[in-house]
Design a protein around this motif. Structure first.
Motif, PDB file in Angstrom:
ATOM      1  N   THR A   4      22.801 -11.875  24.953  1.00 51.86           N
ATOM      2  CA  THR A   4      21.793 -11.754  23.886  1.00 51.86           C
ATOM      3  C   THR A   4      20.966 -13.025  23.784  1.00 51.86           C
ATOM      4  O   THR A   4      19.736 -12.972  23.631  1.00 51.86           O
ATOM      5  CB  THR A   4      22.472 -11.482  22.531  1.00 51.86           C
ATOM      6  OG1 THR A   4      23.233 -10.282  22.616  1.00 51.86           O
ATOM      7  CG2 THR A   4      21.425 -11.347  21.433  1.00 51.86           C
ATOM      8  N   ASP A   5      21.635 -14.173  23.896  1.00 52.81           N
ATOM      9  CA  ASP A   5      20.930 -15.448  23.830  1.00 52.81           C
ATOM     10  C   ASP A   5      20.005 -15.617  25.036  1.00 52.81           C
ATOM     11  O   ASP A   5      18.893 -16.132  24.908  1.00 52.81           O
ATOM     12  CB  ASP A   5      21.926 -16.606  23.782  1.00 52.81           C
ATOM     13  CG  ASP A   5      22.725 -16.628  22.474  1.00 52.81           C
ATOM     14  OD1 ASP A   5      22.192 -16.151  21.459  1.00 52.81           O
ATOM     15  OD2 ASP A   5      23.854 -17.121  22.493  1.00 52.81           O
ATOM     16  N   ASN A   8      16.941 -13.416  24.506  1.00 49.33           N
ATOM     17  CA  ASN A   8      16.033 -14.021  23.534  1.00 49.33           C
ATOM     18  C   ASN A   8      15.301 -15.225  24.126  1.00 49.33           C
ATOM     19  O   ASN A   8      14.127 -15.457  23.833  1.00 49.33           O
ATOM     20  CB  ASN A   8      16.802 -14.449  22.277  1.00 49.33           C
ATOM     21  CG  ASN A   8      17.302 -13.263  21.477  1.00 49.33           C
ATOM     22  OD1 ASN A   8      16.784 -12.157  21.599  1.00 49.33           O
ATOM     23  ND2 ASN A   8      18.320 -13.490  20.653  1.00 49.33           N
ATOM     24  N   THR A   9      16.015 -15.972  24.955  1.00 52.60           N
ATOM     25  CA  THR A   9      15.418 -17.151  25.592  1.00 52.60           C
ATOM     26  C   THR A   9      14.299 -16.751  26.543  1.00 52.60           C
ATOM     27  O   THR A   9      13.198 -17.314  26.518  1.00 52.60           O
ATOM     28  CB  THR A   9      16.494 -17.941  26.368  1.00 52.60           C
ATOM     29  OG1 THR A   9      17.497 -18.398  25.459  1.00 52.60           O
ATOM     30  CG2 THR A   9      15.877 -19.137  27.085  1.00 52.60           C
ATOM     31  N   GLU A  11      12.682 -13.939  26.540  1.00 54.92           N
ATOM     32  CA  GLU A  11      11.644 -13.304  25.721  1.00 54.92           C
ATOM     33  C   GLU A  11      10.708 -14.370  25.145  1.00 54.92           C
ATOM     34  O   GLU A  11       9.478 -14.231  25.181  1.00 54.92           O
ATOM     35  CB  GLU A  11      12.315 -12.529  24.585  1.00 54.92           C
ATOM     36  CG  GLU A  11      11.380 -11.696  23.744  1.00 54.92           C
ATOM     37  CD  GLU A  11      12.172 -10.885  22.723  1.00 54.92           C
ATOM     38  OE1 GLU A  11      11.797  -9.739  22.463  1.00 54.92           O
ATOM     39  OE2 GLU A  11      13.173 -11.419  22.180  1.00 54.92           O
ATOM     40  N   ALA A  12      11.291 -15.445  24.640  1.00 55.59           N
ATOM     41  CA  ALA A  12      10.495 -16.540  24.066  1.00 55.59           C
ATOM     42  C   ALA A  12       9.664 -17.226  25.145  1.00 55.59           C
ATOM     43  O   ALA A  12       8.504 -17.577  24.922  1.00 55.59           O
ATOM     44  CB  ALA A  12      11.419 -17.547  23.386  1.00 55.59           C
ATOM     45  N   LEU A  52      14.644  -6.214  28.943  1.00 56.26           N
ATOM     46  CA  LEU A  52      13.550  -6.476  28.014  1.00 56.26           C
ATOM     47  C   LEU A  52      12.441  -5.435  28.169  1.00 56.26           C
ATOM     48  O   LEU A  52      11.850  -4.987  27.180  1.00 56.26           O
ATOM     49  CB  LEU A  52      12.982  -7.881  28.253  1.00 56.26           C
ATOM     50  CG  LEU A  52      13.834  -9.047  27.741  1.00 56.26           C
ATOM     51  CD1 LEU A  52      13.242 -10.375  28.195  1.00 56.26           C
ATOM     52  CD2 LEU A  52      13.935  -9.006  26.215  1.00 56.26           C
ATOM     53  N   LYS A  55      13.465  -2.402  26.398  1.00 53.80           N
ATOM     54  CA  LYS A  55      13.386  -2.618  24.946  1.00 53.80           C
ATOM     55  C   LYS A  55      11.975  -2.348  24.442  1.00 53.80           C
ATOM     56  O   LYS A  55      11.782  -1.653  23.436  1.00 53.80           O
ATOM     57  CB  LYS A  55      13.795  -4.058  24.624  1.00 53.80           C
ATOM     58  CG  LYS A  55      13.520  -4.471  23.180  1.00 53.80           C
ATOM     59  CD  LYS A  55      13.843  -5.944  22.966  1.00 53.80           C
ATOM     60  CE  LYS A  55      13.421  -6.401  21.564  1.00 53.80           C
ATOM     61  NZ  LYS A  55      13.747  -7.839  21.328  1.00 53.80           N
TER      62      LYS A  55
END
Length: 198
Positions: A4-5, A8-9, A11-12, A52, A55
């Motif tokens: 998950t981290d 998110n990383t 994605e950012a 992603l 998603k």
């Protein structure tokens, strides 16, 4: 780092990147921010990107993660293209400042003209106004003058015609034709003010 981290990383990373982010950049950045505590292979990176992409396929999102060249970036979904076009059109028609409008007026009526000649007419520098007008593609370079130093000549573009809703330069009114009731233009600057130096 948990999956998950990692998601998110990545994605950012893609979100803040000005250009499509390549897989090797993602791998290197993951190692850099975790001080090499976490490393992922190219296959793992591609798997995360795929997660992603899945998603953002959901209708809850107006944009998606797509491959562009050798990298990945976020793009608005095709069905929202009309919204994007409307926004870009409105932004391109943002009001011109007084200095930009005055500079543009001089170029329109005196083209081709050098920056030095424009500044002589206005009595002030016009670097910022010229930069804005070039950025909006309302003016362009049209060769060089025969004067000493061969300064660049500037003139208006087809976007200039579109911006002001005219078909050709002959449709421009002469400064003498401006009437008091027609002075206020979309920029908040009067046409008389914009052409007073011509």
């Amino acid at each position: 780092m948990k999956q998950t981290d990692l998601l998110n990383t990545i994605e950012a990373m893609v979100f803040i990147s000005e250009e499509p982010l390549q897989v090797d950049e993602i791998i290197a950045l993951v190692e850099e921010i975790t001080e090499e505590e976490t490393s992922i292979t190219e296959e793992e990176a591609l798997d995360l990107i795929k997660l992603l992409q899945n998603k953002y396929m959901d209708d809850a999102f107006a944009f998606e993660l797509v491959q562009s060249g050798e990298g990945y970036c976020f793009m608005t979904k095709q069905k929202f293209s009309n919204v994007v076009n409307a926004l870009l059109k409105n932004r391109s028609k943002k009001r011109l400042s007084r200095s930009a409008l005055e500079t543009l007026s001089i170029i329109a009526y005196r083209q081709p003209i050098t920056k030095g000649e424009i500044e002589k007419i206005r009595g002030v520098g016009c670097d910022y106004a010229m930069k804005k007008l070039l950025g909006k593609e309302l003016i362009k370079m049209k060769g060089k003058s025969d004067a000493i130093g061969r300064p660049m000549l500037y003139g208006t573009t087809d976007k200039f015609l579109e911006y002001f809703g005219i078909s050709n330069l002959k449709d421009l009114p002469s400064p003498k034709e401006f009437k008091e009731e027609d002075l206020e233009d979309s920029s908040g600057t009067t046409n008389e003010e914009a052409t007073s130096t011509l």
